[in-house]
Design a protein around this motif. Structure first.
Motif, PDB file in Angstrom:
ATOM      1  N   PHE A  15       0.839  -1.207   0.000  1.00  0.00           N
ATOM      2  CA  PHE A  15       0.000   0.000   0.000  1.00  0.00           C
ATOM      3  C   PHE A  15       0.873   1.256   0.000  1.00  0.00           C
ATOM      4  CE2 PHE A  15      -2.497   3.321   2.100  1.00  0.00           C
ATOM      5  CZ  PHE A  15      -3.645   3.311   1.330  1.00  0.00           C
ATOM      6  N   LEU A  16       1.957   1.257   0.781  1.00  0.00           N
ATOM      7  CA  LEU A  16       2.866   2.406   0.806  1.00  0.00           C
ATOM      8  C   LEU A  16       3.526   2.609  -0.559  1.00  0.00           C
ATOM      9  CD1 LEU A  16       4.624   1.931   4.279  1.00  0.00           C
ATOM     10  CD2 LEU A  16       2.982   3.718   3.634  1.00  0.00           C
ATOM     11  N   CYS A  17       3.925   1.523  -1.195  1.00  0.00           N
ATOM     12  CA  CYS A  17       4.486   1.624  -2.547  1.00  0.00           C
ATOM     13  C   CYS A  17       3.468   2.246  -3.509  1.00  0.00           C
ATOM     14  CB  CYS A  17       4.909   0.248  -3.053  1.00  0.00           C
ATOM     15  SG  CYS A  17       6.439  -0.378  -2.333  1.00  0.00           S
ATOM     16  N   GLY A  18       2.194   1.882  -3.344  1.00  0.00           N
ATOM     17  CA  GLY A  18       1.153   2.453  -4.190  1.00  0.00           C
ATOM     18  C   GLY A  18       0.982   3.943  -3.968  1.00  0.00           C
ATOM     19  N   LEU A  19       1.015   4.386  -2.710  1.00  0.00           N
ATOM     20  CA  LEU A  19       0.931   5.823  -2.424  1.00  0.00           C
ATOM     21  C   LEU A  19       2.046   6.581  -3.127  1.00  0.00           C
ATOM     22  CD1 LEU A  19       0.109   6.088   1.401  1.00  0.00           C
ATOM     23  CD2 LEU A  19      -1.339   6.828  -0.502  1.00  0.00           C
ATOM     24  N   ALA A  20       3.271   6.049  -3.005  1.00  0.00           N
ATOM     25  CA  ALA A  20       4.415   6.701  -3.639  1.00  0.00           C
ATOM     26  C   ALA A  20       4.271   6.708  -5.153  1.00  0.00           C
ATOM     27  CB  ALA A  20       5.707   5.992  -3.228  1.00  0.00           C
ATOM     28  N   LEU A  21       3.863   5.575  -5.704  1.00  0.00           N
ATOM     29  CA  LEU A  21       3.744   5.462  -7.155  1.00  0.00           C
ATOM     30  C   LEU A  21       2.699   6.426  -7.708  1.00  0.00           C
ATOM     31  CD1 LEU A  21       3.929   2.230  -9.168  1.00  0.00           C
ATOM     32  CD2 LEU A  21       1.941   3.674  -9.519  1.00  0.00           C
ATOM     33  N   GLY A  22       1.530   6.501  -7.065  1.00  0.00           N
ATOM     34  CA  GLY A  22       0.477   7.397  -7.539  1.00  0.00           C
ATOM     35  C   GLY A  22       0.903   8.855  -7.504  1.00  0.00           C
ATOM     36  N   ALA A  23       1.635   9.240  -6.449  1.00  0.00           N
ATOM     37  CA  ALA A  23       2.115  10.621  -6.339  1.00  0.00           C
ATOM     38  C   ALA A  23       3.182  10.917  -7.384  1.00  0.00           C
ATOM     39  CB  ALA A  23       2.662  10.873  -4.937  1.00  0.00           C
ATOM     40  N   ILE A  24       4.117   9.981  -7.589  1.00  0.00           N
ATOM     41  CA  ILE A  24       5.185  10.183  -8.582  1.00  0.00           C
ATOM     42  C   ILE A  24       4.604  10.290  -9.983  1.00  0.00           C
ATOM     43  CG2 ILE A  24       7.154   9.063  -9.691  1.00  0.00           C
ATOM     44  CD1 ILE A  24       7.812  10.302  -7.014  1.00  0.00           C
ATOM     45  N   PHE A  25       3.602   9.470 -10.288  1.00  0.00           N
ATOM     46  CA  PHE A  25       2.964   9.526 -11.607  1.00  0.00           C
ATOM     47  C   PHE A  25       2.348  10.904 -11.857  1.00  0.00           C
ATOM     48  CE2 PHE A  25       2.225   5.608 -14.193  1.00  0.00           C
ATOM     49  CZ  PHE A  25       3.216   4.840 -13.613  1.00  0.00           C
ATOM     50  N   THR A  26       1.951  11.588 -10.801  1.00  0.00           N
ATOM     51  CA  THR A  26       1.324  12.907 -10.945  1.00  0.00           C
ATOM     52  C   THR A  26       2.355  14.027 -11.008  1.00  0.00           C
ATOM     53  OG1 THR A  26      -0.577  12.091  -9.682  1.00  0.00           O
ATOM     54  CG2 THR A  26      -0.363  14.483  -9.923  1.00  0.00           C
ATOM     55  N   ILE A  27       3.395  13.959 -10.167  1.00  0.00           N
ATOM     56  CA  ILE A  27       4.312  15.090 -10.010  1.00  0.00           C
ATOM     57  C   ILE A  27       5.483  15.052 -10.982  1.00  0.00           C
ATOM     58  CG2 ILE A  27       5.795  16.319  -8.371  1.00  0.00           C
ATOM     59  CD1 ILE A  27       4.146  15.015  -6.121  1.00  0.00           C
ATOM     60  N   LEU A  28       6.089  13.870 -11.178  1.00  0.00           N
ATOM     61  CA  LEU A  28       7.329  13.805 -11.948  1.00  0.00           C
ATOM     62  C   LEU A  28       7.160  14.268 -13.402  1.00  0.00           C
ATOM     63  CD1 LEU A  28      10.302  13.162 -11.825  1.00  0.00           C
ATOM     64  CD2 LEU A  28       9.777  10.793 -12.421  1.00  0.00           C
ATOM     65  N   PRO A  29       6.112  13.839 -14.140  1.00  0.00           N
ATOM     66  CA  PRO A  29       5.954  14.370 -15.500  1.00  0.00           C
ATOM     67  C   PRO A  29       5.789  15.887 -15.515  1.00  0.00           C
ATOM     68  CG  PRO A  29       4.587  12.429 -15.183  1.00  0.00           C
ATOM     69  CD  PRO A  29       5.109  12.804 -13.833  1.00  0.00           C
TER      70      PRO A  29
END
Length: 505
Positions: free
Chosen positions: A158-172
């Motif tokens: 679940f923590l990996c998912g939180l990080a992944l969802g945020a990175i998908f939004t911010i990094l691009p």
């Protein structure tokens, strides 16, 4: 002696209203500005080495996303006792139901990630937001090193998912703001490529080391990223301008462009205009429903990410090694998984080369056809796998099917729905549209991965893959009928097409 006459009135020269003469001093100031702009236009060439290095460092986070996505493929066979049962850190093998949760809790966390990112990306900046979003990866993989409880593995996913969802939004967003117009597309495509490399890392390393060693290796990239990015990489000049940090924006742009202060003034002026326009017309979620064009854009975006998930991609990513174990072929499952991962990386690197030549619409149609064919053949293999002749002569079919699926997914429905999303919406509501689309995408991924086991028990594994094939066929018709070609068109032309002012496919 001062020869100026106070009684002289300076009038504009006809045909030169933009040089409206009010006083000699003001004329000199305007002339100086024009000279500065001309110098900027034809002066320093600068360099791109630091920009490329900075973007690659930033993409260590997308590499970590790929590692997290591929993590379950080598780990689940170890936790359910299929491989090395004596080294299982749990007291007993996990059940099919627990496997489903282990796969699906990552996309469930990713549903919330974009909303969390939206709360602080404009408040504390892109750089700090990326750093905060990377922290759950570090905590999760450290937790996985020491845990002997399945519930802690659930929390880790679940923590990996939180990080992944945020990175998908911010990094691009960050990469798009620090890149130049000429290389924005190629640098943006590195996001998907680094994810594929991260997945390949999990496929190559996970089967051949202990679970503890694997998790130690998984934590290294985000742990290295944190100090390097924090100490050496500047924040986005767009955000710094929005915070009225003129000096910080200048320093950041000078570093990214490797130019002098004078050499970046023209671009800095353009950034200021863009930021001012965006802040003056800040959009809200309800604005997405205020026009026919925006409603159609939202429908297309949600449709593309829906078919992306309904193709079965997360089932393939999470359970690749398990799928090969079930096929019973003579090719070792770990080797088959690595081959699929390598193909995925190579295919992902083709998209930047093809998309401007053929257009996004054609590639998405090709992708839907290829994925549908691959899933159909994989389902066929499972349907007849008890036939000895099939095992003898068609042992290669599962790996060929998944290679075909990964090639066509990686060039089309993998990266392009997000690229199309960036073109369908005006800048002032792009953030709201991205948050809604990303969260919906991961919610659907959670549902699919969570119910995959139950659906497979009900209709057989061959039925599940045939179901994915049917959705790929529907994706073909969706793109063919509803998606206009966006490549080579301005954002205004795309908005005109969406609003029905003219129709161009």
């Amino acid at each position: 002696m001062d020869d100026r006459r106070d009684d002289v009135k300076y009038e504009p020269v006809p045909g030169h209203d933009h040089m409206s003469i009010q006083s000699p001093a003001e004329n000199m100031a305007k002339l100086g500005e024009n000279v500065k702009i001309n110098l900027d236009d034809c002066g320093e060439r600068g360099g791109r080495i630091f920009l490329y290095v900075a973007v690659c460092v930033a993409h260590l986070t997308s590499f970590a996303c790929g590692v997290a996505l591929g993590w379950t493929s080598p780990v689940i066979p170890k936790l359910n006792g299929e491989i090395e049962p004596e080294n299982n850190p749990l007291s007993q093998p996990i059940t099919m139901h627990q496997q489903s949760w282990l796969g699906s809790l990552l996309p469930l966390g990713a549903v919330l990630g974009p909303f969390a990112a939206g709360l602080f990306v404009d408040r504390i900046g892109r750089k700090k937001s990326i750093l905060i979003s990377t922290s759950p990866f570090i905590v999760a993989f450290i937790m996985a090193i020491f845990t002997h409880d399945i519930n802690l593995f659930f929390l880790m996913r679940f923590l990996c998912g939180l990080a992944l969802g945020a990175i998908f939004t911010i990094l691009p967003m960050y990469v798009g703001e620090v890149a130049e117009d000429a290389n924005r597309g190629s640098l943006g495509s590195l996001f998907a490529l680094f994810i594929c490399i991260g997945i390949l890392f999990s496929y190559c390393v996970g089967p051949y080391v202990s679970l503890t060693t694997f998790n130690i290796l998984c934590v290294i990239p985000p742990a290295l990223f944190f100090p390097i990015f924090m100490l050496f990489i500047p924040d986005s000049p767009h955000y710094l301008i929005a915070c009225n940090d003129q000096e910080g924006a200048e320093n950041a742009l000078m570093k990214f462009r490797q130019k002098s202060k004078q050499g970046i003034q023209q671009e800095l002026l353009e950034i200021k205009k863009s930021v001012e326009a965006s802040m003056a017309n800040k959009g809200k979620f309800t604005d997405l429903f205020k026009s026919r064009g925006l409603i159609r854009a939202l429908m297309i975006s949600l449709g593309l990410v829906s078919f992306q998930q309904l193709s079965g991609i997360n089932v393939v990513l999470f359970y690749t090694q398990t799928i090969f174990l079930l096929t019973g072929t003579s090719i070792p499952s770990a080797i088959s998984t690595i081959i699929v991962g390598i193909v995925q990386v190579l295919a992902g690197s083709l998209t930047p080369l093809l998309v401007e030549r053929t257009g996004k619409r054609f590639i998405l149609i090709f992708s839907a056809v290829g994925m549908g064919l691959a899933m159909g053949l994989l389902g066929f293999y499972f349907y007849v796998q008890n036939n000895p002749t099939v095992i003898t002569y068609f042992f290669w079919l599962p790996i060929a099917s998944l290679i075909c699926f990964n090639i066509t997914y990686s060039v089309g429905f993998g990266p392009l729905p997000w690229a199309v999303l960036g073109e369908l919406f005006p800048a002032n509501i792009k953030s709201a549209a991205s948050t809604i689309t990303a969260s919906f995408c991961w919610l659907l991924a959670f549902i699919i991965t969570n119910v995959f086991g139950s659906v497979t028990e009900a209709i057989g594994i061959y039925g599940s893959f045939w179901l994915f094939a049917i959705f790929c066929v529907l994706a073909f018709f969706f793109v063919y009928i509803l998606l206009p070609e966006t490549s080579g068109k301005t954002l205004q032309e795309i908005q005109d097409i969406l609003n029905g002012k003219y129709c161009v496919l």
